[in-house]
Write a protein that holds these residues in place. Structure first.
Motif, mmCIF file in Angstrom:
data_model
loop_
_atom_site.group_PDB
_atom_site.id
_atom_site.type_symbol
_atom_site.label_atom_id
_atom_site.label_comp_id
_atom_site.label_asym_id
_atom_site.label_seq_id
_atom_site.Cartn_x
_atom_site.Cartn_y
_atom_site.Cartn_z
ATOM 1 N N UNK A 57 0.830 -1.211 0.000
ATOM 2 C CA UNK A 57 0.000 0.000 0.000
ATOM 3 C C UNK A 57 0.859 1.253 0.000
ATOM 4 N N UNK A 58 2.043 1.137 0.565
ATOM 5 C CA UNK A 58 2.939 2.286 0.639
ATOM 6 C C UNK A 58 2.985 2.854 2.041
ATOM 7 N N UNK A 59 4.073 3.530 2.323
ATOM 8 C CA UNK A 59 4.266 4.103 3.657
ATOM 9 C C UNK A 59 4.171 5.625 3.629
ATOM 10 N N UNK A 60 3.327 6.155 2.731
ATOM 11 C CA UNK A 60 3.160 7.602 2.643
ATOM 12 C C UNK A 60 2.320 8.171 3.778
ATOM 13 N N UNK A 61 1.434 7.372 4.320
ATOM 14 C CA UNK A 61 0.549 7.797 5.408
ATOM 15 C C UNK A 61 1.273 7.630 6.750
ATOM 16 N N UNK A 62 1.205 8.625 7.629
ATOM 17 C CA UNK A 62 1.869 8.493 8.943
ATOM 18 C C UNK A 62 1.338 7.318 9.768
ATOM 19 N N UNK A 63 0.054 6.998 9.612
ATOM 20 C CA UNK A 63 -0.495 5.853 10.340
ATOM 21 C C UNK A 63 0.110 4.539 9.843
ATOM 22 N N UNK A 64 0.342 4.444 8.554
ATOM 23 C CA UNK A 64 0.969 3.240 7.990
ATOM 24 C C UNK A 64 2.406 3.111 8.461
ATOM 25 N N UNK A 65 3.107 4.221 8.558
ATOM 26 C CA UNK A 65 4.493 4.205 9.057
ATOM 27 C C UNK A 65 4.509 3.761 10.518
ATOM 28 N N UNK A 66 3.567 4.272 11.303
ATOM 29 C CA UNK A 66 3.485 3.888 12.713
ATOM 30 C C UNK A 66 3.166 2.396 12.845
ATOM 31 N N UNK A 67 2.196 1.918 12.075
ATOM 32 C CA UNK A 67 1.833 0.499 12.123
ATOM 33 C C UNK A 67 3.016 -0.368 11.708
ATOM 34 N N UNK A 68 3.714 0.034 10.640
ATOM 35 C CA UNK A 68 4.870 -0.729 10.184
ATOM 36 C C UNK A 68 5.958 -0.751 11.255
ATOM 37 N N UNK A 69 6.204 0.385 11.870
ATOM 38 C CA UNK A 69 7.238 0.458 12.915
ATOM 39 C C UNK A 69 6.881 -0.408 14.117
ATOM 40 N N UNK A 70 5.623 -0.370 14.533
ATOM 41 C CA UNK A 70 5.204 -1.195 15.662
ATOM 42 C C UNK A 70 5.302 -2.679 15.335
ATOM 43 N N UNK A 71 4.888 -3.049 14.123
ATOM 44 C CA UNK A 71 5.001 -4.445 13.718
ATOM 45 C C UNK A 71 6.465 -4.890 13.642
ATOM 46 N N UNK A 72 7.307 -4.017 13.154
ATOM 47 C CA UNK A 72 8.728 -4.332 13.077
ATOM 48 C C UNK A 72 9.316 -4.507 14.478
ATOM 49 N N UNK A 73 8.937 -3.632 15.395
ATOM 50 C CA UNK A 73 9.389 -3.767 16.787
ATOM 51 C C UNK A 73 8.895 -5.056 17.422
ATOM 52 N N UNK A 74 7.628 -5.398 17.174
ATOM 53 C CA UNK A 74 7.087 -6.658 17.699
ATOM 54 C C UNK A 74 7.822 -7.853 17.114
ATOM 55 N N UNK A 75 8.172 -7.758 15.841
ATOM 56 C CA UNK A 75 8.889 -8.849 15.195
ATOM 57 C C UNK A 75 10.279 -9.024 15.808
ATOM 58 N N UNK A 76 10.957 -7.940 16.088
ATOM 59 C CA UNK A 76 12.285 -8.011 16.712
ATOM 60 C C UNK A 76 12.184 -8.642 18.099
ATOM 61 N N UNK A 77 11.183 -8.236 18.870
ATOM 62 C CA UNK A 77 11.001 -8.814 20.207
ATOM 63 C C UNK A 77 10.675 -10.304 20.092
ATOM 64 N N UNK A 78 9.807 -10.662 19.159
ATOM 65 C CA UNK A 78 9.448 -12.068 18.972
ATOM 66 C C UNK A 78 10.660 -12.892 18.552
ATOM 67 N N UNK A 79 11.501 -12.340 17.703
ATOM 68 C CA UNK A 79 12.728 -13.040 17.309
ATOM 69 C C UNK A 79 13.638 -13.271 18.509
ATOM 70 N N UNK A 80 13.767 -12.268 19.349
ATOM 71 C CA UNK A 80 14.638 -12.379 20.510
ATOM 72 C C UNK A 80 14.100 -13.417 21.510
ATOM 73 N N UNK A 81 12.808 -13.344 21.794
ATOM 74 C CA UNK A 81 12.223 -14.250 22.793
ATOM 75 C C UNK A 81 12.151 -15.683 22.266
ATOM 76 N N UNK A 82 11.830 -15.842 20.998
ATOM 77 C CA UNK A 82 11.616 -17.172 20.457
ATOM 78 C C UNK A 82 12.810 -17.841 19.834
ATOM 79 N N UNK A 83 13.974 -17.221 19.874
ATOM 80 C CA UNK A 83 15.127 -17.787 19.161
ATOM 81 C C UNK A 83 15.612 -19.118 19.723
ATOM 82 N N UNK A 84 15.331 -19.421 20.980
ATOM 83 C CA UNK A 84 15.777 -20.697 21.564
ATOM 84 C C UNK A 84 14.697 -21.768 21.547
ATOM 85 N N UNK A 85 13.575 -21.517 20.895
ATOM 86 C CA UNK A 85 12.489 -22.484 20.902
ATOM 87 C C UNK A 85 12.918 -23.801 20.262
#
Length: 88
Positions: A57-85
């Motif tokens: 859809x594109x990251x021209x909208x500030x809400x889309x940038x915020x959603x993308x950033x939050x999802x990216x942060x959640x993904x980093x946390x999930x990678x860190x917590x789940x890496x030893x599974x």
């Protein structure tokens, strides 16, 4: 002479009242660790698929940038917590 017994008496309450709470917290942490790693591992696998529609859809909208950033942060946390599974 000391009266050392080879058998432990775990029925006697610990002399330190915090020791029981500490054991409880350690046991609770161990019981939560496995399921948390499982969920985080699979979340780290699934979250990039949620990024794709945002990127398409594109990251021209500030809400889309915020959603993308939050999802990216959640993904980093999930990678860190789940890496030893499921590692031996």
């Amino acid at each position: 002479m000391s009266n050392h017994s080879p058998l432990s008496n775990e029925s006697v309450a610990p002399s330190n009242p915090d020791a029981g709470a500490e054991r409880y917290h350690r046991r609770l942490a161990r019981s939560i660790k496995g399921p948390a790693q499982f969920l985080a591992f699979w979340a780290a696998i699934a979250l990039p698929f949620v990024h794709l529609p945002l990127l398409a859809r594109g990251l021209g909208d500030p809400d889309a940038v915020l959603a993308f950033s939050l999802l990216l942060g959640c993904n980093v946390v999930a990678l860190y917590v789940g890496h030893d599974h499921n590692r031996e």
